[in-house]
Each structure stands twice: as structure tokens, then as C-alpha cells.
Design a protein around this motif. Structure first.
Motif, PDB file in Angstrom:
ATOM      1  N   LEU A 105       0.895  -1.130   0.145  1.00 29.67           N
ATOM      2  CA  LEU A 105      -0.092   0.115  -0.321  1.00 29.67           C
ATOM      3  C   LEU A 105       0.617   1.170  -0.178  1.00 29.67           C
ATOM      4  CD1 LEU A 105      -2.794   1.310   0.290  1.00 29.67           C
ATOM      5  CD2 LEU A 105      -2.871   1.288   2.987  1.00 29.67           C
ATOM      6  N   GLY A 106       1.757   1.040   0.551  1.00 28.94           N
ATOM      7  CA  GLY A 106       2.894   2.168   1.087  1.00 28.94           C
ATOM      8  C   GLY A 106       3.017   2.671  -0.008  1.00 28.94           C
ATOM      9  N   VAL A 107       4.038   1.381  -1.351  1.00 31.36           N
ATOM     10  CA  VAL A 107       4.848   2.287  -2.138  1.00 31.36           C
ATOM     11  C   VAL A 107       3.633   2.616  -3.722  1.00 31.36           C
ATOM     12  CG1 VAL A 107       5.951   0.842  -4.200  1.00 31.36           C
ATOM     13  CG2 VAL A 107       6.363   0.185  -1.329  1.00 31.36           C
ATOM     14  N   THR A 108       2.696   2.090  -3.379  1.00 30.94           N
ATOM     15  CA  THR A 108       1.685   1.677  -4.777  1.00 30.94           C
ATOM     16  C   THR A 108       0.794   3.411  -4.505  1.00 30.94           C
ATOM     17  OG1 THR A 108       0.311  -0.684  -4.596  1.00 30.94           O
ATOM     18  CG2 THR A 108      -0.635   1.645  -5.322  1.00 30.94           C
ATOM     19  N   PHE A 109       1.047   3.943  -2.627  1.00 31.45           N
ATOM     20  CA  PHE A 109       0.127   5.304  -2.235  1.00 31.45           C
ATOM     21  C   PHE A 109       1.077   6.187  -3.205  1.00 31.45           C
ATOM     22  CE2 PHE A 109      -0.558   8.900  -0.433  1.00 31.45           C
ATOM     23  CZ  PHE A 109      -1.634   9.285   0.157  1.00 31.45           C
ATOM     24  N   ALA A 110       3.036   5.942  -2.908  1.00 35.74           N
ATOM     25  CA  ALA A 110       3.942   7.073  -3.209  1.00 35.74           C
ATOM     26  C   ALA A 110       3.943   7.104  -4.888  1.00 35.74           C
ATOM     27  CB  ALA A 110       5.448   6.443  -2.356  1.00 35.74           C
ATOM     28  N   ILE A 111       4.039   5.780  -5.273  1.00 33.58           N
ATOM     29  CA  ILE A 111       3.466   6.434  -6.959  1.00 33.58           C
ATOM     30  C   ILE A 111       2.848   7.049  -7.356  1.00 33.58           C
ATOM     31  CG2 ILE A 111       4.452   4.999  -8.711  1.00 33.58           C
ATOM     32  CD1 ILE A 111       5.171   2.224  -7.230  1.00 33.58           C
ATOM     33  N   ILE A 112       2.154   7.077  -6.897  1.00 28.11           N
ATOM     34  CA  ILE A 112       0.731   7.114  -7.602  1.00 28.11           C
ATOM     35  C   ILE A 112       0.415   8.770  -7.213  1.00 28.11           C
ATOM     36  CG2 ILE A 112      -1.814   7.449  -7.408  1.00 28.11           C
ATOM     37  CD1 ILE A 112      -2.178   4.603  -7.200  1.00 28.11           C
ATOM     38  N   ALA A 113       1.299   9.382  -5.933  1.00 32.51           N
ATOM     39  CA  ALA A 113       1.339  10.550  -4.873  1.00 32.51           C
ATOM     40  C   ALA A 113       1.953  11.453  -6.512  1.00 32.51           C
ATOM     41  CB  ALA A 113       0.881  10.319  -3.982  1.00 32.51           C
ATOM     42  N   SER A 114       3.251  11.112  -6.557  1.00 28.16           N
ATOM     43  CA  SER A 114       5.015  11.989  -7.354  1.00 28.16           C
ATOM     44  C   SER A 114       3.727  11.623  -8.567  1.00 28.16           C
ATOM     45  CB  SER A 114       5.767  10.608  -7.014  1.00 28.16           C
ATOM     46  OG  SER A 114       6.018  10.715  -5.688  1.00 28.16           O
ATOM     47  N   GLY A 115       2.815  11.067  -9.349  1.00 30.44           N
ATOM     48  CA  GLY A 115       2.900  10.911 -10.795  1.00 30.44           C
ATOM     49  C   GLY A 115       2.125  12.037 -10.634  1.00 30.44           C
ATOM     50  N   VAL A 116       0.827  12.233  -9.187  1.00 25.68           N
ATOM     51  CA  VAL A 116      -0.345  13.261  -9.932  1.00 25.68           C
ATOM     52  C   VAL A 116       0.420  14.849  -9.412  1.00 25.68           C
ATOM     53  CG1 VAL A 116      -2.089  14.335  -7.730  1.00 25.68           C
ATOM     54  CG2 VAL A 116      -2.095  11.543  -8.263  1.00 25.68           C
ATOM     55  N   VAL A 117       1.424  14.733  -8.555  1.00 22.24           N
ATOM     56  CA  VAL A 117       2.199  16.287  -8.404  1.00 22.24           C
ATOM     57  C   VAL A 117       3.200  16.175  -9.389  1.00 22.24           C
ATOM     58  CG1 VAL A 117       3.684  17.044  -6.574  1.00 22.24           C
ATOM     59  CG2 VAL A 117       2.633  15.929  -5.144  1.00 22.24           C
ATOM     60  N   TRP A 118       3.700  15.250  -9.670  1.00 26.40           N
ATOM     61  CA  TRP A 118       4.762  15.338 -11.551  1.00 26.40           C
ATOM     62  C   TRP A 118       3.720  16.200 -12.413  1.00 26.40           C
ATOM     63  CZ3 TRP A 118       9.217  17.043 -12.066  1.00 26.40           C
ATOM     64  CH2 TRP A 118       9.683  16.745 -14.295  1.00 26.40           C
ATOM     65  N   SER A 119       2.888  15.607 -12.357  1.00 22.71           N
ATOM     66  CA  SER A 119       1.620  16.136 -13.603  1.00 22.71           C
ATOM     67  C   SER A 119       0.969  17.419 -14.056  1.00 22.71           C
ATOM     68  CB  SER A 119       0.881  15.099 -13.949  1.00 22.71           C
ATOM     69  OG  SER A 119      -0.585  15.262 -14.674  1.00 22.71           O
ATOM     70  N   LEU A 120       1.419  17.550 -11.794  1.00 20.28           N
ATOM     71  CA  LEU A 120       0.044  18.871 -11.967  1.00 20.28           C
ATOM     72  C   LEU A 120       1.143  19.840 -12.151  1.00 20.28           C
ATOM     73  CD1 LEU A 120      -1.784  18.076  -8.878  1.00 20.28           C
ATOM     74  CD2 LEU A 120      -3.148  18.564 -10.960  1.00 20.28           C
ATOM     75  N   VAL A 121       2.229  19.944 -11.455  1.00 20.48           N
ATOM     76  CA  VAL A 121       3.730  20.779 -11.932  1.00 20.48           C
ATOM     77  C   VAL A 121       4.055  20.839 -13.251  1.00 20.48           C
ATOM     78  CG1 VAL A 121       5.966  20.928 -10.932  1.00 20.48           C
ATOM     79  CG2 VAL A 121       4.679  20.366  -9.617  1.00 20.48           C
ATOM     80  N   LYS A 122       3.982  19.977 -14.041  1.00 24.19           N
ATOM     81  CA  LYS A 122       4.454  20.441 -15.842  1.00 24.19           C
ATOM     82  C   LYS A 122       2.773  20.866 -16.194  1.00 24.19           C
ATOM     83  CE  LYS A 122       7.081  18.311 -17.403  1.00 24.19           C
ATOM     84  NZ  LYS A 122       8.478  19.026 -17.848  1.00 24.19           N
ATOM     85  N   THR A 123       2.616  20.262 -15.739  1.00 23.64           N
ATOM     86  CA  THR A 123       0.864  21.378 -16.508  1.00 23.64           C
ATOM     87  C   THR A 123       0.569  22.505 -16.845  1.00 23.64           C
ATOM     88  OG1 THR A 123      -0.927  20.583 -15.441  1.00 23.64           O
ATOM     89  CG2 THR A 123      -0.659  18.632 -17.082  1.00 23.64           C
ATOM     90  N   LYS A 124       1.213  22.785 -15.316  1.00 17.26           N
ATOM     91  CA  LYS A 124       0.873  23.935 -15.052  1.00 17.26           C
ATOM     92  C   LYS A 124       2.250  24.523 -15.694  1.00 17.26           C
ATOM     93  CE  LYS A 124       1.105  27.299 -10.861  1.00 17.26           C
ATOM     94  NZ  LYS A 124       1.320  27.294  -9.317  1.00 17.26           N
ATOM     95  N   GLU A 125       3.169  24.837 -15.501  1.00 12.77           N
ATOM     96  CA  GLU A 125       4.479  25.283 -16.082  1.00 12.77           C
ATOM     97  C   GLU A 125       4.138  25.294 -17.672  1.00 12.77           C
ATOM     98  OE1 GLU A 125       7.497  22.523 -14.613  1.00 12.77           O
ATOM     99  OE2 GLU A 125       8.394  23.351 -13.171  1.00 12.77           O
ATOM    100  N   GLU A 126       3.540  24.711 -18.696  1.00  8.47           N
ATOM    101  CA  GLU A 126       3.878  24.705 -19.705  1.00  8.47           C
ATOM    102  C   GLU A 126       2.161  25.975 -19.659  1.00  8.47           C
ATOM    103  OE1 GLU A 126       1.821  20.276 -20.841  1.00  8.47           O
ATOM    104  OE2 GLU A 126       4.279  19.975 -20.636  1.00  8.47           O
ATOM    105  N   GLN A 127       1.753  26.525 -18.648  1.00  9.26           N
ATOM    106  CA  GLN A 127       0.744  27.177 -19.280  1.00  9.26           C
ATOM    107  C   GLN A 127       0.864  28.106 -18.523  1.00  9.26           C
ATOM    108  OE1 GLN A 127      -2.984  25.689 -16.172  1.00  9.26           O
ATOM    109  NE2 GLN A 127      -3.575  24.537 -17.969  1.00  9.26           N
ATOM    110  N   LEU A 128       2.197  28.491 -18.165  1.00 12.01           N
ATOM    111  CA  LEU A 128       2.729  29.834 -17.858  1.00 12.01           C
ATOM    112  C   LEU A 128       3.126  30.247 -18.871  1.00 12.01           C
ATOM    113  CD1 LEU A 128       4.810  29.238 -14.708  1.00 12.01           C
ATOM    114  CD2 LEU A 128       2.867  30.275 -14.659  1.00 12.01           C
ATOM    115  N   PRO A 129       3.537  31.952 -19.542  1.00 11.20           N
ATOM    116  CA  PRO A 129       4.027  32.699 -20.212  1.00 11.20           C
ATOM    117  C   PRO A 129       4.860  32.628 -20.291  1.00 11.20           C
ATOM    118  CG  PRO A 129       2.407  33.631 -18.810  1.00 11.20           C
ATOM    119  CD  PRO A 129       2.531  32.698 -18.619  1.00 11.20           C
ATOM    120  N   ALA A 130       5.385  32.443 -21.809  1.00 10.71           N
ATOM    121  CA  ALA A 130       6.855  32.509 -21.464  1.00 10.71           C
ATOM    122  C   ALA A 130       7.546  33.720 -21.185  1.00 10.71           C
ATOM    123  CB  ALA A 130       7.718  31.779 -23.249  1.00 10.71           C
TER     124      ALA A 130
END
Length: 327
Positions: free
Chosen positions: A302-327
Motif C-alpha cells: 500500500l505504501g509503495v503504491t500510494f507513493a508512486i501514484i501521489a508522485s505521479g499526480v504532483v509531477w503531472s500538476l506541476v508540469k502542466t502548470k509550467e506549460e500553461q505559464l507564459p514564456a
């Protein structure tokens, strides 16, 4: 009246526990359709978030009951299955959005399709899990096939670029349109409608695009179940834990859809995390054998599964937010 038969053990669990679970599911669905959505109405994002939180809390509460009544190992297995199934549902949301867009399903009727879709899912998952449980009980080596399939699927997700599904070119859509009378336009909330057939001049039953969307949603779930059912069996072989964790994760999919459909692009980088989760869940069966363990520790799983998914969610939200920021 003698209710002693309710103490009979069926599929490893007392019959009264199965009956209580199904009674709870029926009560939830009745409350949803009969009170919350008695009349067709659009579900806004705020309501969707509240309903999603309610269903997640309900699923976690049932997991707490499983932990208390069946023990910590069963509780951890339930929680792991619930988290994995809930995350895999994100892919399902994306496909459902494509289906609704293709059939131009008005937002006001989308809940109706999803509600009846859930009823179909409850039956279809029961059949698939029942077959899986029978196979695992009779042939224990089937579990290794499930595990290898998950590892293969996870690796494939990591290395191959998945093409966006083309609903218009789907064989089932072509089949329904060629074999049945299908209306071009929607007829409110109706799945079937009786109209004059232009070929015969007689009143004939037609299926509407809303019904075609429902069929496609059901088929999409069967396809996704090919991944999720082996995944939960790789976590636990207890049919009660397998089925209940699946159903409680899926029950909130309708509410989750309306919250995520508008922001699904923010989870673009979650798929690699899902792939790693599938590889981990599949490989831990072989790792347990190599280490001479009877089972891979449930808490660690459970710990490993949750950590992997949580990391994926955070990484996805951070990356997509960076892509939306004006250059």
C-alpha cells in the motif's frame, strides 16, 4: 423466521456480509437516483467535487470496517485495491469524455448514461471477478499469468505512445449503425424511441445516440477491467476484498467524471506512474517467491503504491502548470 443460513460462508466470507454490502450499494444508488438526481440536471464542478469526496469517504469508511472486522491484512489489501482502481479510473474518464463528445451527449443527460453504466459495471465486474476467482482457486499458477500480464502491460505503457481512440472508426459503432435503426439526433433522455421508418412507412423502434453512448461506456469498462481485475487479484485473492474495493472505487466514477472531465489535461503525465504501479503490483508476486515470503507485506504494498501514484499526480500538476505559464 430462521436466518441461520446467513452465517453460511460463501466465497470465503459469511453470506450476511455479502448481503449487507449489496444492500448498502442498492441504498446508495437509490439515494443518488431517487433523491439527488430525481430530475435530470447538469452537474457542476462544485457539486461533482462534493459528491466525489462523499463517495471516497464512503469507500474509505468501508475499508475501515473491513480492517476492523476482517483484520489489518484484509484492510490493507482493500485500501490498496481501492487506490489502484480509483487511479486507473482516470483513464476511463478520458475515454468516456471522448465518447460523450463523439455522440454529442448533452451535459444534462450525461449523468443518466453514467448511472446506468454503473449498474452494468456492477454485474460485469461480478462476472469477471467470479471467473477470475474460480481460475485462481482451481489453478494457482493463473496468478503468475496475471502478474506477468501486468508487468508486460506496464512496460508497454512506458515505452509505447498510445494513440487516441477513434470512436468513429470503432467496429461496434459501425455494427450498431448497420444492423439497427439509429436516430441521428437525441430524443431527450430516452434510449429508445418509436418513429416512422422512412423505408417502410411503419412505426418502428429506433435506438438513440444516448443508448449507443451507454453501450460504448460499458464496453470501455470491460476493456479497462482487463487491467484492473488482474491488478487486484495480484494484491489479494479474497473475492470479497477484490469485488468490494472495485465497486466502491467505481461507484464514485460518475461524480468524479464531472470534476475531472474539464481538467483531464492536467493529468497528462500520470500514465507513467500508472505504468510503474502495474509493474510493481505484478512483479511483487515474483519478488515474494524469490525472497521466500508467503506474501509481499501488505503495508509495504500500500505504501509503495500510494507513493508512486501521489508522485505521479504532483509531477503531472506541476508540469502542466509550467506549460500553461507564459514564456
Amino acid at each position: 423466521m430462521d436466518f441461520s443460513f446467513m452465517s453460511v460462508v460463501w466465497l470465503g466470507t459469511p453470506l450476511w456480509l455479502w448481503a449487507s454490502f449489496f444492500a448498502l450499494v442498492i441504498a446508495i444508488l437509490s439515494f443518488d437516483l431517487g433523491i439527488l438526481h430525481k430530475e435530470n440536471k447538469e452537474i457542476n464542478v462544485a457539486e461533482s467535487v462534493k459528491l466525489s469526496a462523499f463517495y471516497i469517504a464512503l469507500g474509505l469508511s468501508f475499508g475501515g470496517f473491513v480492517w476492523w472486522y476482517l483484520g489489518a491484512e484484509s484492510g490493507l489489501a482493500y485500501m490498496t485495491g481501492f487506490v489502484v482502481e480509483k487511479t486507473l479510473a482516470l483513464d476511463n474518464v478520458f475515454v468516456i469524455a471522448l465518447i460523450f463528445s463523439f455522440f454529442a451527449v448533452p451535459r444534462i443527460y450525461q449523468h443518466r448514461v453514467l448511472f446506468w453504466g454503473i449498474l452494468g459495471v456492477i454485474v460485469l465486474r461480478a462476472i469477471m471477478i467470479g471467473v477470475g476467482a474460480t481460475l485462481v482457486a482451481e489453478f494457482s499458477w493463473v496468478l503468475y499469468i496475471f502478474a506477468a500480464f501486468l508487468v508486460f502491460t506496464g512496460i508497454k505503457m512506458l515505452v509505447m505512445k498510445e494513440a487516441e481512440p477513434n470512436v468513429s472508426d470503432n467496429a461496434l459503432v459501425r455494427f450498431m449503425r448497420s444492423r439497427f435503426n439509429v436516430t441521428e439526433e437525441h430524443h431527450g433522455e430516452r434510449f429508445f424511441v418509436k418513429l416512422v421508418n422512412p423505408k417502410t412507412g411503419k412505426m418502428t423502434w429506433f435506438i438513440t445516440p444516448l443508448f449507443m453512448a451507454l453501450v460504448m461506456v460499458e464496453v470501455a469498462d470491460v476493456i479497462f477491467a482487463v487491467d484492473s481485475v488482474p491488478a487486484i487479484f495480484a494484491i489479494t485473492t479474497d473475492p470479497f476484498i477484490v469485488y468490494t474495493s472495485n465497486i466502491f472505487a467505481i461507484l464514485g466514477l460518475r461524480a468524479l467524471y464531472f470534476a475531472l472531465a474539464a481538467m483531464i489535461h492536467r493529468f497528462r503525465y500520470l500514465k507513467p506512474a500508472l505504468a510503474v504501479v502495474l509493474i510493481f503490483i505484478g512483479s511483487k508476486i515474483f519478488v515474494a517467491d524469490l525472497l521466500g515470503l508467503e506474501k509481499f507485506p501488505a503495508a509495504l504494498s500500500l505504501g509503495v503504491t500510494f507513493a508512486i501514484i501521489a508522485s505521479g499526480v504532483v509531477w503531472s500538476l506541476v508540469k502542466t502548470k509550467e506549460e500553461q505559464l507564459p514564456a
